[in-house]
Design an enzyme around this catalytic site. Structure first.
Site, PDB file in Angstrom:
ATOM      1  N   CYS A  62       0.815  -1.222   0.000  1.00  0.00           N
ATOM      2  CA  CYS A  62       0.000   0.000   0.000  1.00  0.00           C
ATOM      3  C   CYS A  62       0.841   1.260   0.000  1.00  0.00           C
ATOM      4  O   CYS A  62       1.670   1.477   0.898  1.00  0.00           O
ATOM      5  CB  CYS A  62      -0.936   0.008   1.212  1.00  0.00           C
ATOM      6  SG  CYS A  62      -1.951   1.496   1.289  1.00  0.00           S
ATOM      7  N   ARG A  65      -0.085   4.524   3.015  1.00  0.00           N
ATOM      8  CA  ARG A  65       0.007   4.272   4.453  1.00  0.00           C
ATOM      9  C   ARG A  65       0.293   5.494   5.318  1.00  0.00           C
ATOM     10  O   ARG A  65       0.204   5.420   6.536  1.00  0.00           O
ATOM     11  CB  ARG A  65       1.069   3.202   4.720  1.00  0.00           C
ATOM     12  CG  ARG A  65       0.693   1.867   4.175  1.00  0.00           C
ATOM     13  CD  ARG A  65       1.768   0.845   4.440  1.00  0.00           C
ATOM     14  NE  ARG A  65       2.897   0.973   3.522  1.00  0.00           N
ATOM     15  CZ  ARG A  65       4.030   0.287   3.640  1.00  0.00           C
ATOM     16  NH1 ARG A  65       4.196  -0.545   4.648  1.00  0.00           N
ATOM     17  NH2 ARG A  65       5.002   0.435   2.745  1.00  0.00           N
ATOM     18  N   TRP A 235      -9.052   5.723  -0.109  1.00  0.00           N
ATOM     19  CA  TRP A 235      -9.583   6.333  -1.341  1.00  0.00           C
ATOM     20  C   TRP A 235      -8.739   5.835  -2.510  1.00  0.00           C
ATOM     21  O   TRP A 235      -7.679   5.241  -2.315  1.00  0.00           O
ATOM     22  CB  TRP A 235      -9.568   7.866  -1.269  1.00  0.00           C
ATOM     23  CG  TRP A 235      -8.295   8.417  -0.715  1.00  0.00           C
ATOM     24  CD1 TRP A 235      -7.109   8.597  -1.372  1.00  0.00           C
ATOM     25  CD2 TRP A 235      -8.068   8.848   0.636  1.00  0.00           C
ATOM     26  NE1 TRP A 235      -6.162   9.102  -0.526  1.00  0.00           N
ATOM     27  CE2 TRP A 235      -6.712   9.273   0.706  1.00  0.00           C
ATOM     28  CE3 TRP A 235      -8.868   8.930   1.788  1.00  0.00           C
ATOM     29  CZ2 TRP A 235      -6.145   9.766   1.885  1.00  0.00           C
ATOM     30  CZ3 TRP A 235      -8.291   9.412   2.949  1.00  0.00           C
ATOM     31  CH2 TRP A 235      -6.952   9.826   2.990  1.00  0.00           C
TER      32      TRP A 235
END
Ligand code: ARG
Length: 360
Positions: A62, A65, A235
């Site tokens: 990700c 983060r 998002w």
């Protein structure tokens, strides 16, 4: 590691965490006693909240983060029927969408105790159906062709006139509950129609995407306790849609049509028509979300914030982890500050882990 060791490691982590809830000695011994008796222990709401935040912080794929402390948690551990889970999933969509001001959120369903856990079968709460024809052609999202088949087998009534962007139903199963199919009410799915800041004809391509990616197929692991159903979202970053979902040849594959409409399509790859079309598609995605008032981040800003995240982690004395092949954006890779960095891909606990699809 035994469950006790995993639990203690988690409590140690909680205790060492600046700004965290801390752990009392009484709590430590209560956890150990509970494990002795039931080979299980129940997280307090605070432990659950921080466990989820750590799981995000440790998510090596990700790029978002930096915002890990903003994650909100809905405790749905008492929800023990298929209808209840489906209802909570729909609520999650509404709360996370928040009228476009997308909020990072996880809903935690019951932990696994027996052999059969509660599962939400979907990859994400919102996804578009993929209808495979005999010849292998797929209408819609080819990545969802298998799941779409499962939905039909389980009794889902596909729309009479199938389209490219039909929202799939939610499938839930659990202890003593055979897989059941639940339609997602259209009013709880905010979608963005794609338009381009300059190409007025762009909307004729009738492309769209949903606002919030709620990943539903991963297992949340906290201190040795496993939560196989814990839908979570952040998002979108523009490239997820503009450089992958709509662009991949194995997905919506719109680059040839877009290049054709731009008047730049040709056999010769050296003209870089693909690259030109890719950039315009990504501009359209960012522009459309912005116009629609739906929160989205571009890949340059996201990469810069990830660098900030790495610096903060280092400053706190924690190891920085990551998967280079996931973190570097799928377009303009070398223009990203992440390109020249190296990452340790260790997946620390707590974390969101891959698990077998529910139908296997
Ligand atoms: N890449 C996935 C998609 O395009 C979503 C994964 C999670 N993304 C996120 N921004 N939290 O649907």
């Amino acid at each position: 590691m035994s469950l006790k060791q995993k639990a203690e490691a988690f409590l140690d982590l909680l205790e060492s965490e600046e700004g965290g809830p801390g752990v009392t000695l009484a709590r430590r011994s209560a956890v150990l006693r509970e494990i002795d008796r039931h080979r299980f222990y129940e997280h307090t709401p605070e432990e659950l909240l921080w466990g989820c935040r750590f799981a995000w912080r440790h998510s090596v794929r990700c790029i978002g983060r930096y915002f890990w402390k903003q994650l909100e948690v809905r405790d749905a551990r008492q929800t023990e029927c298929a209808e209840g889970l489906a209802e909570k999933c729909v609520e999650h969509l509404k709360l996370a969408t928040n009228g476009g001001a997308v909020r990072p959120l996880v809903t935690v369903f019951p932990a696994q105790r027996g052999r059969v856990p509660w599962r939400v079968w979907n990859y994400q709460l919102v996804r578009y159906a993929g209808y495979a024809a005999e010849d292998g052609e797929v209408l819609g999202d080819p990545a969802e062709a298998r799941f779409t088949e499962h939905c039909k087998t389980l009794g889902w009534n596909a729309p009479e006139r199938p389209g490219r962007f039909d929202v799939l139903p939610i499938v839930v199963s659990g202890p003593g509950a055979r897989p059941a199919v639940f339609e997602v009410p259209p009013e709880s799915v905010l979608e963005v129609k794609m338009e381009h800041p300059e190409f007025l004809w762009f909307k004729e391509m009738e492309l769209r995407w949903y606002s919030v990616p709620v990943v539903t197929n991963m297992l949340l692991e906290i201190g040795g306790i496993r939560y196989p159903a814990a839908p979570f979202n952040g998002w979108y970053m523009g490239t997820e849609i503009g450089a992958r979902n709509l662009a991949d040849w194995s997905r919506y594959d719109v680059l040839p049509e877009l290049a054709e409409r731009m008047g730049i399509f040709e056999k010769r790859e050296g003209s870089l028509w693909r690259d030109k079309a890719l950039v315009e598609l990504n501009r359209a995605v960012l522009h459309s979300f912005r116009e629609a008032g739906v929160r989205m981040i571009d890949h340059h800003t996201a990469a810069q914030l990830h660098v900030r995240f790495e610096e903060e982690e280092k400053a706190c004395g924690r190891p920085v982890t990551g998967r280079w092949d996931w973190l570097v954006p799928p377009i303009s890779g070398a223009a990203s500050p992440l390109w020249v960095r190296a990452y340790d891909p260790t997946e620390y606990s707590p974390n969101f882990l891959n698990q077998k699809p529910a139908w296997e």
